[in-house]
Write a protein that holds these residues in place. Structure first.
Motif, mmCIF file in Angstrom:
data_model
loop_
_atom_site.group_PDB
_atom_site.id
_atom_site.type_symbol
_atom_site.label_atom_id
_atom_site.label_comp_id
_atom_site.label_asym_id
_atom_site.label_seq_id
_atom_site.Cartn_x
_atom_site.Cartn_y
_atom_site.Cartn_z
ATOM 1 N N MET A 18 0.947 -1.112 0.034
ATOM 2 C CA MET A 18 -0.057 0.082 0.129
ATOM 3 C C MET A 18 0.777 1.333 0.019
ATOM 4 S SD MET A 18 -2.883 -1.242 0.295
ATOM 5 C CE MET A 18 -3.867 0.220 0.478
ATOM 6 N N THR A 19 0.328 2.283 -0.377
ATOM 7 C CA THR A 19 1.367 3.582 -0.418
ATOM 8 C C THR A 19 0.352 4.733 -0.618
ATOM 9 O OG1 THR A 19 3.082 4.921 -1.289
ATOM 10 C CG2 THR A 19 1.828 3.559 -2.945
ATOM 11 N N SER A 20 0.705 5.742 0.282
ATOM 12 C CA SER A 20 -0.145 7.180 0.091
ATOM 13 C C SER A 20 1.272 8.175 -0.570
ATOM 14 C CB SER A 20 -0.540 7.660 1.377
ATOM 15 O OG SER A 20 -1.795 6.926 1.568
ATOM 16 N N ALA A 21 2.353 7.715 -0.712
ATOM 17 C CA ALA A 21 3.476 8.542 -1.269
ATOM 18 C C ALA A 21 3.690 7.866 -2.592
ATOM 19 C CB ALA A 21 4.495 8.579 -0.150
ATOM 20 N N ARG A 22 3.298 8.401 -3.685
ATOM 21 C CA ARG A 22 3.584 7.907 -4.912
ATOM 22 C C ARG A 22 4.638 7.810 -5.596
ATOM 23 N NH1 ARG A 22 -0.042 9.137 -10.391
ATOM 24 N NH2 ARG A 22 1.396 10.702 -10.018
ATOM 25 N N ASP A 23 5.477 9.220 -5.094
ATOM 26 C CA ASP A 23 6.642 9.246 -5.748
ATOM 27 C C ASP A 23 7.497 8.241 -5.116
ATOM 28 O OD1 ASP A 23 6.409 10.662 -3.395
ATOM 29 O OD2 ASP A 23 7.882 12.492 -4.286
ATOM 30 N N ALA A 33 1.940 -2.374 -5.925
ATOM 31 C CA ALA A 33 1.823 -1.667 -5.080
ATOM 32 C C ALA A 33 0.265 -0.866 -5.431
ATOM 33 C CB ALA A 33 2.470 -0.312 -5.329
ATOM 34 N N ALA A 34 -0.339 -0.396 -4.226
ATOM 35 C CA ALA A 34 -1.766 0.074 -4.409
ATOM 36 C C ALA A 34 -1.682 1.822 -3.887
ATOM 37 C CB ALA A 34 -2.552 -0.597 -3.810
ATOM 38 N N PHE A 35 -2.006 2.621 -4.757
ATOM 39 C CA PHE A 35 -1.970 3.994 -4.279
ATOM 40 C C PHE A 35 -3.256 4.600 -3.857
ATOM 41 C CE2 PHE A 35 -1.967 8.454 -5.604
ATOM 42 C CZ PHE A 35 -1.228 9.073 -4.566
ATOM 43 N N LEU A 36 -3.240 5.026 -2.553
ATOM 44 C CA LEU A 36 -4.434 5.682 -2.042
ATOM 45 C C LEU A 36 -4.020 7.265 -1.755
ATOM 46 C CD1 LEU A 36 -7.030 5.117 -0.854
ATOM 47 C CD2 LEU A 36 -6.314 4.807 1.396
ATOM 48 N N ASP A 37 -4.637 8.014 -2.203
ATOM 49 C CA ASP A 37 -4.081 9.444 -2.384
ATOM 50 C C ASP A 37 -4.806 10.116 -1.110
ATOM 51 O OD1 ASP A 37 -3.128 11.629 -3.129
ATOM 52 O OD2 ASP A 37 -4.362 12.060 -4.852
ATOM 53 N N PHE A 38 -4.306 9.690 0.311
ATOM 54 C CA PHE A 38 -4.800 10.123 1.413
ATOM 55 C C PHE A 38 -3.740 10.785 2.248
ATOM 56 C CE2 PHE A 38 -8.446 7.478 2.562
ATOM 57 C CZ PHE A 38 -9.393 7.735 1.243
ATOM 58 N N PRO A 39 -3.908 11.571 3.223
ATOM 59 C CA PRO A 39 -2.873 12.124 4.003
ATOM 60 C C PRO A 39 -1.885 11.106 4.821
ATOM 61 C CG PRO A 39 -4.855 13.331 4.658
ATOM 62 C CD PRO A 39 -5.253 12.174 3.653
ATOM 63 N N LEU A 40 -0.556 11.372 4.711
ATOM 64 C CA LEU A 40 0.255 10.422 5.581
ATOM 65 C C LEU A 40 -0.469 9.997 6.842
ATOM 66 C CD1 LEU A 40 3.844 11.688 4.749
ATOM 67 C CD2 LEU A 40 2.258 10.002 3.434
ATOM 68 N N GLY A 41 -0.267 8.806 7.201
ATOM 69 C CA GLY A 41 -0.828 8.381 8.325
ATOM 70 C C GLY A 41 -2.239 7.561 8.246
ATOM 71 N N HIS A 42 -2.582 7.404 7.070
ATOM 72 C CA HIS A 42 -3.874 7.018 6.743
ATOM 73 C C HIS A 42 -3.838 6.110 5.511
ATOM 74 C CE1 HIS A 42 -4.542 10.970 8.423
ATOM 75 N NE2 HIS A 42 -5.363 10.460 9.128
ATOM 76 N N THR A 43 -2.971 5.273 5.528
ATOM 77 C CA THR A 43 -2.477 4.195 4.381
ATOM 78 C C THR A 43 -3.596 3.314 3.907
ATOM 79 O OG1 THR A 43 -0.319 4.442 5.380
ATOM 80 C CG2 THR A 43 -0.445 3.163 3.215
ATOM 81 N N THR A 44 -4.220 2.892 4.995
ATOM 82 C CA THR A 44 -5.392 1.974 4.895
ATOM 83 C C THR A 44 -6.817 2.532 5.223
ATOM 84 O OG1 THR A 44 -4.684 0.792 6.971
ATOM 85 C CG2 THR A 44 -4.086 0.049 4.715
#
Lengths: 128, 177
Positions: A18-23, A33-44
């Motif tokens: 999982m990731t919220s930091a795509r770069d 990988a699965a990208f979730l465009d949420f603020p850090l600290g909310h990866t799931t």
């Protein structure tokens, strides 16, 4: 985490990152990988929204069956908010990191007391 | 990346943020401000290894490793300076006993609902629903934010992989913050 993914995958274990930091994840380039465009600290997911948390993981975990190319990243179809103002805030806040002490950082003093008494669950620390 | 290489400029001048946040320039700037030596981002240009899933998820035992700094009350908490230790979290843990500690993200949501970085209840639900076959008897947590990628590659990653192999998982979900 991408390094752990690559190591486990090379040992024969299929992984999904999982990731919220795509770069950052694109740079490390894990197998899946699965990208979730949420603020850090909310990866799931968002707190106290179990149905949303479930939908996010179902979408993400489905990648195990659908991805066929190493280095694939799925963009998950969820948005944190309509206006995405949190992204501007993520930068405006600047450095919000806490000092890097090398002593245990407990959530509360009761935890410290319990840990120091040593009546902890099995394998409390697995150090090298 | 923004034209001048800084995340700040990218969203300056009242521009509406569009697309994913670029964290590499932001973190590079933060480290420079703290006086740390430049962080060498891991960049892998090769094709990653690949192990296909051998059976449907509904028959798989899933493992989990998460770097959000979760520990169980009673365990020694993580520290904030290149902590490469990990904790073993029994998958039948009482969610109320989970704690969060980390230097690099806002902990307020993780402390009221650890599922935002450690999806324990979500995964147990997916097993009850039959979406997953089962879970490993233990999950793993660590800190992330480890300055030396060599120590991750040569120490933490092999030790975690060894555990996952021992646990007999068919697949593993990895959750960074």
């Amino acid at each position: 985490m991408g390094l752990v993914a690559r190591h486990a995958e090379a040992a024969g274990i299929p992984t999904l990152c999982m990731t919220s930091a795509r770069d950052i994840t694109r740079a490390v380039n894990p197998p899946r990988a699965a990208f979730l465009d949420f603020p850090l600290g909310h990866t799931t997911g968002k707190p106290h929204e179990p149905d949303l948390q479930r939908r996010i993981l179902v979408e993400a975990l489905s990648s195990f069956g659908t991805m066929t190319a190493p280095g694939s990243m799925k963009e998950l179809p969820f948005r944190w908010s309509e206006d995405e103002e949190w992204k501007a805030k993520a930068f405006a806040e600047g450095d919000d990191r806490t000092p890097r002490h090398d002593t245990p950082q407990y959530q509360n003093e009761e935890d410290r007391r319990r840990a120091e008494q040593g009546n902890s669950p099995s394998c409390p620390i697995c150090r090298s | 990346m923004a034209p001048n290489g800084t995340g700040l400029a990218h969203y300056g001048n009242g521009e509406k943020p569009v697309g994913p946040v670029d964290y590499i320039p932001r973190i590079r700037d933060n480290y420079a401000r703290l006086g740390y030596k430049a962080y060498n981002w891991v960049v892998n240009r090769d094709t990653p290894p690949w192990a296909p899933l051998r059976k449907p998820l509904s028959q798989c035992r899933l493992g989990l490793a998460a770097s959000g700094g979760i520990y169980v009350a009673g365990q020694v908490a993580f520290h904030y300076k290149d902590d490469i230790s990990f904790r073993e979290i029994p998958t039948d843990v009482d969610t109320k006993e989970l704690r969060a500690t980390h230097f690099a993200y806002d902990l307020s949501d993780a402390r009221t609902d650890p599922n935002v970085v450690f999806p324990i209840d979500t995964l147990r639900r997916l097993v009850r629903e039959g979406f997953l076959g089962g879970l490993a008897s233990r999950f793993y947590t660590f800190m992330g934010g480890i300055y030396s990628s060599r120590r991750v590659s040569e120490d933490l990653a092999p030790r975690l992989t060894e555990r996952l192999l021992e646990d007999g998982v068919d697949a593993v979900l990895l959750v960074p913050v």
